[in-house]
Design a protein around this motif. Structure first.
Motif, PDB file in Angstrom:
ATOM      1  N   ALA A  37      61.250  32.428  78.340  1.00 41.69           N
ATOM      2  CA  ALA A  37      61.863  33.721  78.650  1.00 41.69           C
ATOM      3  C   ALA A  37      63.178  33.560  79.404  1.00 41.69           C
ATOM      4  CB  ALA A  37      60.893  34.571  79.471  1.00 41.69           C
ATOM      5  N   ALA A  38      63.227  32.595  80.335  1.00 39.38           N
ATOM      6  CA  ALA A  38      64.422  32.404  81.158  1.00 39.38           C
ATOM      7  C   ALA A  38      65.521  31.643  80.418  1.00 39.38           C
ATOM      8  CB  ALA A  38      64.061  31.650  82.430  1.00 39.38           C
ATOM      9  N   LYS A  39      65.154  30.953  79.343  1.00 38.71           N
ATOM     10  CA  LYS A  39      66.099  30.136  78.570  1.00 38.71           C
ATOM     11  C   LYS A  39      66.675  28.987  79.393  1.00 38.71           C
ATOM     12  CE  LYS A  39      65.626  33.041  75.165  1.00 38.71           C
ATOM     13  NZ  LYS A  39      64.659  32.696  74.079  1.00 38.71           N
ATOM     14  N   PRO A 270      62.301  25.656  74.826  1.00 34.79           N
ATOM     15  CA  PRO A 270      61.577  25.868  73.573  1.00 34.79           C
ATOM     16  C   PRO A 270      61.987  27.168  72.893  1.00 34.79           C
ATOM     17  CG  PRO A 270      60.184  26.432  75.440  1.00 34.79           C
ATOM     18  CD  PRO A 270      61.446  25.837  76.005  1.00 34.79           C
ATOM     19  N   THR A 271      62.015  27.123  71.573  1.00 30.64           N
ATOM     20  CA  THR A 271      62.208  28.345  70.801  1.00 30.64           C
ATOM     21  C   THR A 271      60.933  29.187  70.879  1.00 30.64           C
ATOM     22  OG1 THR A 271      61.311  27.338  68.784  1.00 30.64           O
ATOM     23  CG2 THR A 271      63.686  27.080  69.181  1.00 30.64           C
ATOM     24  N   ALA A 272      61.006  30.403  70.376  1.00 34.02           N
ATOM     25  CA  ALA A 272      59.815  31.260  70.359  1.00 34.02           C
ATOM     26  C   ALA A 272      58.697  30.596  69.555  1.00 34.02           C
ATOM     27  CB  ALA A 272      60.166  32.630  69.770  1.00 34.02           C
ATOM     28  N   GLU A 273      59.062  29.942  68.459  1.00 33.38           N
ATOM     29  CA  GLU A 273      58.058  29.249  67.655  1.00 33.38           C
ATOM     30  C   GLU A 273      57.436  28.093  68.439  1.00 33.38           C
ATOM     31  OE1 GLU A 273      57.624  26.867  63.375  1.00 33.38           O
ATOM     32  OE2 GLU A 273      59.601  27.472  64.107  1.00 33.38           O
ATOM     33  N   GLN A 274      58.261  27.347  69.153  1.00 32.71           N
ATOM     34  CA  GLN A 274      57.737  26.220  69.939  1.00 32.71           C
ATOM     35  C   GLN A 274      56.870  26.699  71.098  1.00 32.71           C
ATOM     36  OE1 GLN A 274      61.594  24.406  70.601  1.00 32.71           O
ATOM     37  NE2 GLN A 274      61.059  22.653  69.300  1.00 32.71           N
ATOM     38  N   VAL A 275      57.221  27.823  71.708  1.00 34.95           N
ATOM     39  CA  VAL A 275      56.357  28.402  72.741  1.00 34.95           C
ATOM     40  C   VAL A 275      54.990  28.710  72.145  1.00 34.95           C
ATOM     41  CG1 VAL A 275      55.957  30.413  74.224  1.00 34.95           C
ATOM     42  CG2 VAL A 275      58.210  29.332  74.175  1.00 34.95           C
ATOM     43  N   GLY A 276      55.001  29.281  70.940  1.00 41.76           N
ATOM     44  CA  GLY A 276      53.744  29.605  70.277  1.00 41.76           C
ATOM     45  C   GLY A 276      52.900  28.376  69.971  1.00 41.76           C
ATOM     46  N   ILE A 277      53.542  27.295  69.530  1.00 41.71           N
ATOM     47  CA  ILE A 277      52.813  26.059  69.242  1.00 41.71           C
ATOM     48  C   ILE A 277      52.198  25.496  70.522  1.00 41.71           C
ATOM     49  CG2 ILE A 277      53.062  23.650  68.498  1.00 41.71           C
ATOM     50  CD1 ILE A 277      55.312  24.659  66.598  1.00 41.71           C
TER      51      ILE A 277
END
Length: 295
Positions: A37-39, A270-277
């Motif tokens: 979220a913070a990037k 992490p990208t949103a996809e990587q956060v999900g993984i």
């Protein structure tokens, strides 16, 4: 995120380890969301020290939110020398009840108390401002000396990165602590073998690290730093007549598959996809722990 608090009084070793493993998984789940979220953040080195942080705050140290709020001088101290791993510290404090979990949503935001590096004037449980590497151990040595002068039994813990040991100020501090035989001081070295941009061995090799620490007057214990069952006994027992250095062999990014032992995750976001993984992998660990709890 659940606030789990300390290991319950009277818990068996197995119960304590289970509690701490749950806490470590909760910390990692929330930490990856926070950085996503913070990037910005340093997830790899945060994940490698999470087991140490929860074991100290939720079990080993003589400390509680009440002691911190009251300014109890007899509380144990923890100094996070690798201050760039602040997100892990904040999240461990939240799981332990020292910080409201909602505050984690403000990480790195304007005027937030959750800076990119810990600030003691913003969070009561933070013992020292850290970030510039090589400062935490000298501060911890001073804190341990102060306890001796006070006739206090309080202990000081300091958590360092292995790449950070390339700073000369640390070796002056090692020498001073060994000379003064500060048995109330424990230094945990996060030996994940990676630093910003490269492997430690390729940048400025530390080996033979254990032999060097022994030569400086320290008692050395080597453990798997991502194994709470190994960490607990190593952290619980102070030195008999000298400071203790725990070389905690860890993996950067542990236990997430795409982060683990990967130097890119020193400060990659992490990208949103990587956060999900990552969350899926951590949820799998959480599910196994909860199933074990219910059996």
């Amino acid at each position: 995120m659940r606030v789990l608090g300390r290991v319950p009084a009277g818990a068996t070793d197995a119960e304590a380890e289970h509690h701490l493993e749950l806490a470590a998984t909760e910390v990692r789940r929330r930490a990856v969301q926070t950085v996503g979220a913070a990037k910005a953040g340093h997830l790899g080195g945060e994940f490698s020290i999470t087991d140490t942080l929860v074991t100290l705050y939720l079990d080993v140290m003589n400390i509680s939110p009440e002691q911190v709020d009251a300014g109890d001088p007899e509380r144990d101290r923890l100094i996070l020398s690798k201050g760039h791993a602040a997100n892990a510290l904040y999240t461990a404090l939240a799981v332990g009840g020292y910080l409201h979990p909602e505050a984690l949503r403000t990480f790195l935001q304007s005027e937030s108390m959750l800076n990119g590096h810990p600030a003691r004037n913003k969070i009561a449980a933070v013992e020292a401002n850290t970030g510039p590497l090589g400062h935490g151990l000298p501060i911890a040595v001073g804190t341990a000396i102060a306890a001796v002068l006070d006739g206090s039994k309080r202990r000081t813990f300091v958590l360092l990165g292995d790449g950070e040991l390339q700073e000369g100020s640390n070796w002056e501090a090692f020498m001073t602590a060994g000379h003064r035989r500060l048995s109330n001081l424990t230094a945990v070295i996060d030996r994940n073998r990676l630093q910003q941009g490269a492997r430690v061995a390729d940048t400025n090799d530390l080996e033979p690290l254990a032999d060097k620490l022994v030569a400086f007057g320290w008692e050395v214990r080597e453990v798997d730093g991502n194994d709470i069952a190994a960490l607990r006994p190593a952290l619980r027992v102070p030195g008999s007549d000298r400071p203790v250095a725990i070389i905690a062999h860890t993996d950067k990014g542990f236990p997430v598959s795409y982060m683990r032992d990967n130097v890119a995750w020193h400060h990659k976001v992490p990208t949103a996809e990587q956060v999900g993984i990552a969350l899926a992998e951590l949820d799998g660990i959480l599910g196994r722990l909860e199933a074990k709890e219910n059996n």
